[in-house]
Structures are given as C-alpha cells and as structure tokens.
Design a protein around this motif. Sequence first.
Motif, PDB file in Angstrom:
ATOM      1  N   SER A  36      33.492  24.092  27.811  1.00 16.70           N
ATOM      2  CA  SER A  36      34.745  24.480  28.465  1.00 16.70           C
ATOM      3  C   SER A  36      34.944  25.997  28.545  1.00 16.70           C
ATOM      4  O   SER A  36      35.231  26.528  29.612  1.00 16.70           O
ATOM      5  CB  SER A  36      35.938  23.841  27.738  1.00 16.70           C
ATOM      6  OG  SER A  36      35.965  24.233  26.376  1.00 16.70           O
ATOM      7  N   ASP A  43      42.481  28.935  26.355  1.00 15.44           N
ATOM      8  CA  ASP A  43      43.389  29.376  27.416  1.00 15.44           C
ATOM      9  C   ASP A  43      44.407  30.386  26.894  1.00 15.44           C
ATOM     10  O   ASP A  43      44.791  31.325  27.602  1.00 15.44           O
ATOM     11  CB  ASP A  43      44.130  28.176  28.024  1.00 15.44           C
ATOM     12  CG  ASP A  43      43.212  27.321  28.896  1.00 15.44           C
ATOM     13  OD1 ASP A  43      42.320  27.893  29.531  1.00 15.44           O
ATOM     14  OD2 ASP A  43      43.400  26.094  28.923  1.00 15.44           O
ATOM     15  N   GLY A  78      44.009  32.029  30.196  1.00 11.30           N
ATOM     16  CA  GLY A  78      44.606  31.068  31.107  1.00 11.30           C
ATOM     17  C   GLY A  78      46.069  31.413  31.274  1.00 11.30           C
ATOM     18  O   GLY A  78      46.487  31.991  32.262  1.00 11.30           O
ATOM     19  N   ILE A 127      40.966  22.458  39.394  1.00 10.41           N
ATOM     20  CA  ILE A 127      41.679  22.622  38.127  1.00 10.41           C
ATOM     21  C   ILE A 127      42.409  23.961  38.109  1.00 10.41           C
ATOM     22  O   ILE A 127      41.796  25.002  38.355  1.00 10.41           O
ATOM     23  CB  ILE A 127      40.702  22.541  36.926  1.00 10.41           C
ATOM     24  CG1 ILE A 127      40.017  21.176  36.896  1.00 10.41           C
ATOM     25  CG2 ILE A 127      41.435  22.782  35.606  1.00 10.41           C
ATOM     26  CD1 ILE A 127      39.003  21.005  35.786  1.00 10.41           C
ATOM     27  N   ARG A 143      35.379  21.419  39.825  1.00  8.30           N
ATOM     28  CA  ARG A 143      36.358  21.839  38.809  1.00  8.30           C
ATOM     29  C   ARG A 143      36.943  23.202  39.147  1.00  8.30           C
ATOM     30  O   ARG A 143      38.138  23.446  38.954  1.00  8.30           O
ATOM     31  CB  ARG A 143      35.702  21.853  37.426  1.00  8.30           C
ATOM     32  CG  ARG A 143      35.505  20.483  36.812  1.00  8.30           C
ATOM     33  CD  ARG A 143      35.245  20.542  35.327  1.00  8.30           C
ATOM     34  NE  ARG A 143      34.034  21.240  34.978  1.00  8.30           N
ATOM     35  CZ  ARG A 143      32.976  20.699  34.365  1.00  8.30           C
ATOM     36  NH1 ARG A 143      32.983  19.404  34.064  1.00  8.30           N
ATOM     37  NH2 ARG A 143      31.926  21.408  34.047  1.00  8.30           N
ATOM     38  N   SER A 144      36.099  24.112  39.630  1.00 10.95           N
ATOM     39  CA  SER A 144      36.583  25.465  39.977  1.00 10.95           C
ATOM     40  C   SER A 144      37.576  25.412  41.137  1.00 10.95           C
ATOM     41  O   SER A 144      38.435  26.274  41.269  1.00 10.95           O
ATOM     42  CB  SER A 144      35.408  26.378  40.336  1.00 10.95           C
ATOM     43  OG  SER A 144      34.819  26.017  41.576  1.00 10.95           O
ATOM     44  N   ARG A 204      42.845  25.680  32.423  1.00 14.21           N
ATOM     45  CA  ARG A 204      41.496  25.196  32.743  1.00 14.21           C
ATOM     46  C   ARG A 204      40.786  24.590  31.533  1.00 14.21           C
ATOM     47  O   ARG A 204      40.314  23.460  31.558  1.00 14.21           O
ATOM     48  CB  ARG A 204      40.660  26.329  33.341  1.00 14.21           C
ATOM     49  CG  ARG A 204      39.280  25.873  33.830  1.00 14.21           C
ATOM     50  CD  ARG A 204      38.532  27.031  34.484  1.00 14.21           C
ATOM     51  NE  ARG A 204      39.259  27.535  35.639  1.00 14.21           N
ATOM     52  CZ  ARG A 204      39.202  27.002  36.847  1.00 14.21           C
ATOM     53  NH1 ARG A 204      38.453  25.922  37.056  1.00 14.21           N
ATOM     54  NH2 ARG A 204      39.880  27.514  37.848  1.00 14.21           N
ATOM     55  N   SER A 205      40.715  25.340  30.424  1.00 19.38           N
ATOM     56  CA  SER A 205      39.997  24.855  29.235  1.00 19.38           C
ATOM     57  C   SER A 205      40.670  23.613  28.654  1.00 19.38           C
ATOM     58  O   SER A 205      39.992  22.682  28.214  1.00 19.38           O
ATOM     59  CB  SER A 205      39.925  25.953  28.169  1.00 19.38           C
ATOM     60  OG  SER A 205      39.090  27.004  28.589  1.00 19.38           O
ATOM     61  N   SER A 246      35.110  28.377  31.928  1.00 17.54           N
ATOM     62  CA  SER A 246      36.446  28.911  32.200  1.00 17.54           C
ATOM     63  C   SER A 246      36.403  30.430  32.312  1.00 17.54           C
ATOM     64  O   SER A 246      37.034  31.020  33.198  1.00 17.54           O
ATOM     65  CB  SER A 246      37.415  28.494  31.085  1.00 17.54           C
ATOM     66  OG  SER A 246      37.557  27.101  31.041  1.00 17.54           O
ATOM     67  N   GLU A 281      44.000  27.461  37.010  1.00 20.99           N
ATOM     68  CA  GLU A 281      43.446  28.478  36.120  1.00 20.99           C
ATOM     69  C   GLU A 281      44.167  28.559  34.780  1.00 20.99           C
ATOM     70  O   GLU A 281      43.545  28.721  33.734  1.00 20.99           O
ATOM     71  CB  GLU A 281      43.502  29.846  36.825  1.00 20.99           C
ATOM     72  CG  GLU A 281      42.952  31.011  36.016  1.00 20.99           C
ATOM     73  CD  GLU A 281      41.502  30.800  35.622  1.00 20.99           C
ATOM     74  OE1 GLU A 281      41.170  31.068  34.446  1.00 20.99           O
ATOM     75  OE2 GLU A 281      40.708  30.345  36.457  1.00 20.99           O
TER      76      GLU A 281
END
Length: 374
Positions: free
Chosen positions: A58, A12, A139, A295, A291-292, A300-301, A62, A297
């Motif tokens: 991940s 991120d 991120g 979670i 998840r999209s 995210r990871s 992402s 942005e």
Amino acid sequence: MLFGTIVGSLADKQGRKRACVTYCITYILSCITKHSPQYKILMLGRILGGIATSLLFSAFESWLVAEHNKRGFDQQWLSLTFSKAIFLGNGLIAILSGLFGNVLVDTLGLGPVAPFDAAACFLAIGMAIILSSWTENYGDPSESKDLLTQFKGAAVAIASDEKIALLGAIQSLFEGSMYTFVFLWTPALSPNEEEIPHGFIFATFMLASMLGSSIASRLMARSSTRVESYMQIVFTISSASLLLPIVTNFLVAPSDVKGGSISFKGCIQLLGFCTFEACVGIFWPSIMKMRSQYIPEEARSTIMNFFRIPLNIFVCIVLYNVNAFPITVMFGMCSIFLFVATLLQRRLMVISESQRSRPQDWKERDPEAESLNI
C-alpha cells in the motif's frame, strides 16, 4: 489482516515515506527473528512480517501515485512505471533472488537463514535510498482526524462509490485465487509423488509473469485500449486456465505408478498454469492503474488495506480447510471466483463508460451552452 491494516492506514496521516521506512525496519526485524529457535520469537517475526507486507502493498504505491501527480507528470508514464515494476521486480528480480538464495544455502553452505540475512542487507540499502532521495507526501494530514475517523471515511468512500467497491471485490477475488494457486500447483503436478523440478517450474512461472507484464505495458500504451475492457478477457482466460486440472482429470486416465518424472497430464496442467501466471503479470500493473484512477488520494493507503481484509480472511479459511476438499474442488472454486471477477469487471467498465459519456451527452443536448462555454 489485524495489525497490518491499522499500521498500513497510518501511512495516509503520518506520511507515505515514513511508512516505507517503517516497512524496511519491520522486515529487517522479522528477518533477524529467524535466528531464534524459540517459537514465540518466530511468531513475533511472522507478526512483524504481516505488518511489513501490508505496508509493502500500500505505502509504496500510494507514495508513487501522489508524487507523480504532485510533479505534474504525464498519466501514461504511471502505467509504464507499474509495468516495469512488475516486469523487473516481480519477475526478473524474483528469479535472481531465488538463484542468489540457492547459492547462499547450497553452494556456499551458509545455512537456511542466510537468505534472510541477505534480505536484511538489501532492505537496509533500500531504506538508505528512501531516506536520502525521497520527499514526504500525505493523504490527509489534518490533525483532527484520528484512526477511527480515517477508517469511517474509507468505509464511506467504498460504500458511496460503486467503482471503488467493485475494484476491491475484483482485487480480493483474483488475489485470493492467486494465493490459493500457490499452495495447489505442487500437489497438482505431482499427485503420485513424481519428481518435478520445482525451481525450474517456479522460474518458468516468473518468466510467464514477465511476459504478461510486457503485454500489459503495450496494452496500456495504446490510447484506444482501456484497462477496464481488456481485463475482462484476462479474467476469463485465467478462469479457463484453472479449469484445466478438472478437465484433464476427466479426460486423462489417472496413473497408479508412484514416482517418476512429470506425467502427460501434468504437462497439460503446467501449460495452463503458465497461462494463469501470464494473466497475473497483466493483472498487477492493470489493477495498479485502475486504483490510481478510482481511489481518492486522501485515503488511498487506508482503502487499499481495506481491500486486503476480505482477501486475508478468504486465504486463511481456504488454507485451514485445504485438506478437507479434493484438489479439483479447490481449482473449481478459484475458477468460479475468477469468472465472478469477470462479471464485476464488466460492470465496472459499464459504469466508467457511462460516466465518461455524460459530459458529451450534455453537449449534444445543449449546443448553445457549449458555444457559450467556448
């Protein structure tokens, strides 16, 4: 669980493209260690492999979601991409890779390390494609945030948003059952040392998974069908399918004959296992889609790697005690976990539905405000 969570979370801040390149390098190094007979070197390879796996689950997703949103593409295309990734990657390519590895080891007689060398070559090709054609995305690139702050932010996001917490619990329960199943299906199908075609059965599982991902792509293509809704059915079916070994154990008399081909009881269980693999094929693109949606942005990871901590702890505990319990108890435990995932999925759907209906409820209560807004 330890190294991978930290390294995966750096994606991120340091960039998702850079994290994907790191995955390629780390796994190439892990493959190279297989040439050493020394235990310490091989253990280093497993540590590198653990870090790489965390990045694999991940960083790539992402990067895709961020790049998709940055380019303003239709959200429906994301579902299609996830389905194709599971159908082609987890299904077709997995089968072809297994066959190719078999050719390298048996047909060409290059030895058991040859598939790792081939994997390193494909990783190098993948890295070249990433470096030459991908753009970087982040991120939260702010310099003020250190790793601990990122972890705290991710933990706060999970604790403050019930949808994210439910999603993490659902993922851990399903994947934990899935990874446990990987270690259980062989002894379940050959309790008396029957000669079973492992390669053929694995290919059948992969075909079932491909069928599942194909079903998922059709379900997600329908605007009237919500992922949160049909996943309740998927979890229920997967829970029932892993109950089959327990049911057949009571209904079908066990055989004392050693060896031979797969038994009638094994055939019934195999049918249930293929059903479970079809559910796995539906699960992957569907959980990616959720998840999209849920979670944030900027972390995210980090959050995705948080989800893998309870999963890894659970799998470690199960594998350490795999010989301490009868195989039917292990299947029963997995079935219970999948049923709990069904209940949590129901809760997630209720919350998401209530939040979707709030703007509409407001308009119905205040039509004058709506007309002013128009």
